[in-house]
Design a protein around this motif. Structure first.
Motif, PDB file in Angstrom:
ATOM      1  N   CYS A 134      -0.956 -23.387 -15.133  1.00 34.08           N
ATOM      2  CA  CYS A 134      -0.746 -21.998 -15.537  1.00 34.08           C
ATOM      3  C   CYS A 134      -0.156 -21.888 -16.938  1.00 34.08           C
ATOM      4  O   CYS A 134       0.791 -22.589 -17.293  1.00 34.08           O
ATOM      5  CB  CYS A 134       0.171 -21.299 -14.537  1.00 34.08           C
ATOM      6  SG  CYS A 134       0.377 -19.545 -14.878  1.00 34.08           S
ATOM      7  N   HIS A 135      -0.707 -20.981 -17.734  1.00 28.82           N
ATOM      8  CA  HIS A 135      -0.234 -20.802 -19.108  1.00 28.82           C
ATOM      9  C   HIS A 135       0.967 -19.866 -19.198  1.00 28.82           C
ATOM     10  O   HIS A 135       1.651 -19.827 -20.216  1.00 28.82           O
ATOM     11  CB  HIS A 135      -1.361 -20.242 -19.978  1.00 28.82           C
ATOM     12  CG  HIS A 135      -1.851 -18.909 -19.506  1.00 28.82           C
ATOM     13  ND1 HIS A 135      -2.759 -18.778 -18.479  1.00 28.82           N
ATOM     14  CD2 HIS A 135      -1.542 -17.649 -19.896  1.00 28.82           C
ATOM     15  CE1 HIS A 135      -2.993 -17.498 -18.271  1.00 28.82           C
ATOM     16  NE2 HIS A 135      -2.259 -16.800 -19.101  1.00 28.82           N
ATOM     17  N   SER A 136       1.250 -19.083 -18.128  1.00 29.98           N
ATOM     18  CA  SER A 136       2.350 -18.120 -18.203  1.00 29.98           C
ATOM     19  C   SER A 136       3.544 -18.517 -17.341  1.00 29.98           C
ATOM     20  O   SER A 136       4.454 -17.714 -17.139  1.00 29.98           O
ATOM     21  CB  SER A 136       1.853 -16.726 -17.770  1.00 29.98           C
ATOM     22  OG  SER A 136       1.429 -16.737 -16.423  1.00 29.98           O
ATOM     23  N   ASN A 242       0.581 -11.034 -19.435  1.00 28.50           N
ATOM     24  CA  ASN A 242      -0.807 -10.573 -19.559  1.00 28.50           C
ATOM     25  C   ASN A 242      -1.306 -10.645 -20.990  1.00 28.50           C
ATOM     26  O   ASN A 242      -2.471 -10.970 -21.247  1.00 28.50           O
ATOM     27  CB  ASN A 242      -0.934  -9.128 -19.052  1.00 28.50           C
ATOM     28  CG  ASN A 242      -1.059  -9.054 -17.543  1.00 28.50           C
ATOM     29  OD1 ASN A 242      -1.019 -10.077 -16.864  1.00 28.50           O
ATOM     30  ND2 ASN A 242      -1.203  -7.854 -17.019  1.00 28.50           N
ATOM     31  N   THR A 245      -2.422 -13.992 -21.938  1.00 28.48           N
ATOM     32  CA  THR A 245      -3.687 -14.337 -21.302  1.00 28.48           C
ATOM     33  C   THR A 245      -4.871 -13.990 -22.198  1.00 28.48           C
ATOM     34  O   THR A 245      -5.842 -14.745 -22.282  1.00 28.48           O
ATOM     35  CB  THR A 245      -3.827 -13.607 -19.956  1.00 28.48           C
ATOM     36  OG1 THR A 245      -2.742 -13.990 -19.106  1.00 28.48           O
ATOM     37  CG2 THR A 245      -5.144 -13.943 -19.276  1.00 28.48           C
TER      38      THR A 245
END
Length: 359
Positions: A134-136, A242, A245
């Motif tokens: 996951c990038h967040s 968000n 993203t």
């Protein structure tokens, strides 16, 4: 008129019943009762008298090819190749021969996979992707789950709690795990808004799309050195990621300020009381991999206090409702802070509108 030939397609899922164990398929919808033979082992009995045995073992959510092959080999050896995974990442082997249970359990233990997680025990921890995907994410998931389960391992292999206990981990507030409705939930939190990188925005991002990605309207258009850019209204940012993203020029991760929070009292079941959302217990704990000692200590403290004080069949949320939140904080030693007060703009719908405090 002739019937059209059956169309062969790979669109959609395969029909479920082609993978059912023969005993389950034969007795589908005709089960009489089930019983718990021992921790991690169930027996379901059909009206016909047929029995199907389930052996549950804990497994990581992220599995290597070698582990999958091991499970497949064990399933082929002991139960005709029939196994399934639960929503909390347990692997269950389906047997129709009771004599195969002990040999299967022995091989699972020798391979490092404990048998348990049933009835009044801690089941495997459902969790999100964490740093591996996951990038967040504000924290890792797999590593944190490993550390917590190491500490509560005995509660997985033994049915020694007042009721079943479900733990969940989500690495950010987008929470693609079940932290909103678990007895104990660990949630990664960001505390600073994304960092705007104007030079990179011009090269890799579409400003209108970036602005539209923010659910709270915190991202506003601006001009930097005569070129289109954005600014972030910090008071409106909810740290969801968000924007990152859709635009890699808005990084949110911060090794110094990211951390974890702990929530308690959620459940999906409607037995005895209605389903409940988890509520905040610890607003922030530091991110200290690889063992996260502060988080593990807090979770173990909650489990121990709950095990000692709750009544039989009482879930964590039901226990807290009975003794009251002041008593919960007193027993656990957690500090009550201003962050525990619901100040969301629609909080009037969730405030307790009574002056009574129960101890």
């Amino acid at each position: 008129m002739s019937t059209a030939p059956k169309r062969i397609t790979d669109i959609g899922p395969p029909r479920y019943d082609q993978y059912l164990h023969p005993v389950i398929k034969k007795n589908y919808g005709k089960w009489q009762f089930h019983e718990n033979i021992e921790p991690g082992v169930y027996c379901h009995v059909a009206e016909s008298g047929d029995c199907i045995y389930t052996v549950r073992a804990g497994s990581p959510r992220l599995l290597s090819v070698q582990t999958l092959r091991l499970f497949a080999d064990l399933a082929d050896k002991y139960c005709g190749g029939y196994l399934r995974f639960t929503s909390r990442n347990n692997v269950e082997f389906l047997l129709d021969d009771r004599a195969q249970i002990e040999p299967l359990k022995r091989e699972l233990r020798e391979s490092g996979f404990p048998v348990g997680g049933t009835n009044n025990a801690i089941s495997n921890i459902v969790h999100t992707q964490g740093w591996i995907h996951c990038h967040s994410s504000a924290t890792d998931a797999s590593g944190l789950v490993k550390c917590v389960m190491d500490a509560v391992y005995e509660h997985f292999t033994h049915e020694d709690l007042p009721a079943k206990l479900r733990i969940a981990v989500a690495c950010c507030l987008n929470m693609c795990g079940a932290v909103h409705c678990s007895d104990i939930a660990i949630l990664g939190v960001h505390r600073l808004p994304p960092k705007v990188q104007p030079e990179l925005i011009r090269r890799v991002c579409e400003v209108p799309t970036l602005i539209a990605s923010c659910p709270t309207g915190a991202i506003r258009p601006t001009t930097t050195e005569g070129k289109p850019s954005v600014t972030v209204v910090e008071g409106q940012c909810m740290y969801c990621g968000n924007c990152y993203t859709v635009c890699p020029a808005m990084p949110l991760n911060d090794p110094e300020n990211d951390g974890l929070s702990i929530w308690v009292g959620g459940k999906v079941s409607n037995a005895r009381t209605a389903p409940k959302f988890s509520k905040l217990a610890v607003p922030f704990l530091p991110n200290h991999p690889p063992r996260w000692p502060e988080v593990v200590e807090a979770v173990v403290k909650i489990v121990d206090v709950y095990a000692k004080n709750a009544r039989k069949y009482e879930r964590v949320g039901e226990w807290i409702e009975r003794i009251g939140w002041p008593r919960f904080f007193q027993l656990t030693g957690f500090e009550f802070t201003r962050y525990h007060i619901d100040d969301f703009k629609h909080a009037g719908l969730t405030y307790a509108r009574s002056a009574h405090v129960r101890y």
